[in-house]
Design an enzyme around this catalytic site. Structure first.
Site, PDB file in Angstrom:
ATOM      1  N   TYR A 116     -13.142  -0.814  11.846  1.00  0.00           N
ATOM      2  CA  TYR A 116     -11.747  -0.442  11.564  1.00  0.00           C
ATOM      3  C   TYR A 116     -10.878  -0.681  12.799  1.00  0.00           C
ATOM      4  CZ  TYR A 116      -7.705   2.663  10.943  1.00  0.00           C
ATOM      5  OH  TYR A 116      -6.436   3.180  10.886  1.00  0.00           O
ATOM      6  N   GLY A 135       0.815  -1.210   0.000  1.00  0.00           N
ATOM      7  CA  GLY A 135       0.000   0.000   0.000  1.00  0.00           C
ATOM      8  C   GLY A 135       0.847   1.257   0.000  1.00  0.00           C
TER       9      GLY A 135
END
Length: 262
Positions: free
Chosen positions: A152, A14
């Protein structure tokens, strides 16, 4: 203290923007061979170009590491790395009662299982060579679960469990495993989120970010958002030879947001 990664190969997942890109850039400046990753070929190519291109000892892999097949393709293309930085992650607010099972699974596969799969693929080679570093980019939200992003926060806590457990599993091998916990950070994603307030107020992005921290993270001691480079510096230290006695740790770069003594 001079940190040097000459001769080391680093994979940062990422890493086409934000903390991941800053980390890749910092490793490259410290002499490492760097592999960047993103979902799109265009994004990866752009990141490689911004880092100086292949002549700068940087290469890329485009693929969705939230899937087992994406991780398998990556490890086939790059079978050995010395340092694995599991930075890939997604976030976004959604009320607990409105979050479907599919979204919980998407967050889990992206934020947790990508790192689990890559650690399984690379750790044994590190052990065989007697040296290696695995770093999970978690969050202060792992300790300070946000009420509007429970799905999350759960993944960030899971990363701490994986990193601590894996450090114990690899005890005495020369391979360390740690987690880095950023707090509010002025990444590309956060900058985009705050852009409307910048235009509305006419204030600088840094001022708007500091106001956001004051409003939403009132326990912050730093009283501003961290920069991506400040987070990258912690990742580099945790990955260095100098940090050989640091393993199984949760290293906070949260500006003191988490009101906790250790």
């Amino acid at each position: 203290m001079q940190i040097n990664f000459a001769g080391r190969t680093v994979l940062v997942t990422g890493s086409t923007a934000g903390i991941g890109f800053a980390t890749a850039r910092a490793f490259l400046a410290a002499g490492a061979r760097v592999i960047v990753n993103g979902r799109s070929q265009q994004g990866v190519d752009d990141a490689v170009a911004r880092l100086g291109g292949p002549q700068a000892s940087v290469s890329g892999f485009a693929g969705d590491l939230a899937t087992a097949s994406g991780c398998a393709q990556l490890t086939a293309a790059y079978p050995d790395v010395d340092i694995l930085v599991n930075n890939l992650g997604i976030f976004g607010p959604q009320d607990f009662f409105d979050t479907p099972d599919s979204e919980w699974d998407r967050f889990f596969q992206t934020n947790v299982m990508s790192g689990v799969r890559l650690a399984k693929a690379y750790a044994q080679g590190m052990v065989a060579r007697g040296w290696g570093r695995i770093v999970f980019i978690s969050s202060e939200s792992a300790l300070n679960i946000p009420a509007d992003m429970i799905h999350y926060g759960f993944t960030k806590t899971a990363q701490l469990a994986v990193s601590r457990g894996l450090a114990k599993r690899l005890a005495g091998t020369g391979v360390t495993v740690n987690a880095v916990l950023p707090g509010p950070t002025l990444s590309d994603g956060v900058a985009g989120m705050l852009q409307a307030d910048v235009q509305r107020t006419g204030d600088s992005l840094e001022k708007v970010a500091a106001d956001f921290v004051a409003q939403h993270r009132g326990s912050s001691i730093l009283r501003r958002a961290a920069t991506v480079d400040e987070v990258a510096s912690m990742v580099l230290y945790a990955s260095s030879a100098q940090a050989s006695a640091t393993t199984g740790a949760a290293l906070r770069v949260d500006g003191g947001v988490v009101d906790y003594l250790v």
